[in-house]
Write a protein that holds these residues in place. Structure first.
Motif, short mmCIF file in Angstrom:
data_model
loop_
_atom_site.label_atom_id
_atom_site.label_comp_id
_atom_site.label_asym_id
_atom_site.label_seq_id
_atom_site.Cartn_x
_atom_site.Cartn_y
_atom_site.Cartn_z
N ARG A 26 -0.95 0.28 3.53
CA ARG A 26 -0.48 -1.10 3.48
C ARG A 26 0.67 -1.31 2.52
NH1 ARG A 26 -5.93 -4.12 2.22
NH2 ARG A 26 -6.13 -2.29 0.89
N THR A 27 0.94 -0.34 1.65
CA THR A 27 1.98 -0.51 0.65
C THR A 27 3.24 0.28 1.00
OG1 THR A 27 1.08 1.30 -0.67
CG2 THR A 27 0.31 -0.93 -1.16
N SER A 29 6.04 -0.46 2.16
CA SER A 29 7.32 -1.04 1.73
C SER A 29 7.61 -0.80 0.26
CB SER A 29 7.34 -2.54 2.03
OG SER A 29 6.31 -3.20 1.32
N SER A 30 6.65 -0.29 -0.47
CA SER A 30 6.85 0.00 -1.88
C SER A 30 7.52 1.36 -2.10
CB SER A 30 5.51 0.01 -2.63
OG SER A 30 4.87 -1.24 -2.53
N TYR A 31 7.64 2.13 -1.04
CA TYR A 31 8.14 3.50 -1.16
C TYR A 31 9.54 3.65 -0.60
CZ TYR A 31 3.31 4.80 -2.18
OH TYR A 31 2.07 4.91 -2.75
N ASN A 73 9.46 -2.12 8.22
CA ASN A 73 8.23 -2.11 7.42
C ASN A 73 7.06 -2.73 8.18
OD1 ASN A 73 9.31 -0.75 5.24
ND2 ASN A 73 9.93 -2.63 4.18
N ASN A 76 5.69 0.06 9.79
CA ASN A 76 5.47 1.22 8.93
C ASN A 76 6.24 2.45 9.44
OD1 ASN A 76 3.81 -0.22 7.25
ND2 ASN A 76 2.02 1.08 7.49
N GLY A 99 7.47 7.10 -4.73
CA GLY A 99 7.11 5.87 -5.41
C GLY A 99 7.91 5.64 -6.67
#
Length: 121
Positions: A26-27, A29-31, A73, A76, A99
């Motif tokens: 789920r994260t 978009s953080s990468y 995003n 994904n 990250g």
């Protein structure tokens, strides 16, 4: 984060190909997501990368103007659009997620399996 690259194949010089890198998590978009390639008998090479929001990219000089990295995003997924392919673009292409850091030397802690791209002359 788990990554899976796909879309490789056998093409001719001058052709185009689009690779996809599908991610779980789920994260996503953080990468930052980078693309790398490895030709037979050579070391793995950085191709390019895109930041989490998709508004910043960086490429190795040899692919600038021919390759474009983008991402969706909501799906994904990160894409590597490759145009005007050359025989020297042949190799196994990998996607990787970082990250921390930016660019070629970011901390790419998550890697997908590779997808083979072969460009015939």
């Amino acid at each position: 984060v788990q990554l899976q690259a796909s879309g490789g194949g056998l093409v001719q010089t001058g052709d185009s190909l689009r690779l996809s890198c599908a991610a779980s998590g789920r994260t996503f978009s953080s990468y930052h997501v980078g693309w790398f390639r490895q030709a037979p008998g050579k070391e793995r090479e950085f191709v390019g990368t895109i930041n989490g929001s998709g508004d910043m990219t960086q490429y190795v000089n040899s692919v600038k103007g021919r390759f474009t990295i983008s991402r969706e995003n909501a799906k994904n997924t990160v894409y590597l659009q490759m145009n005007m392919l050359k025989p020297e673009d042949t190799g196994v292409y990998y996607c990787a997620a970082a990250g921390r850091g930016w660019g070629q030397f970011a901390s790419y802690d998550y890697w997908g399996q590779g997808t083979q791209v072969t460009v015939s002359s």
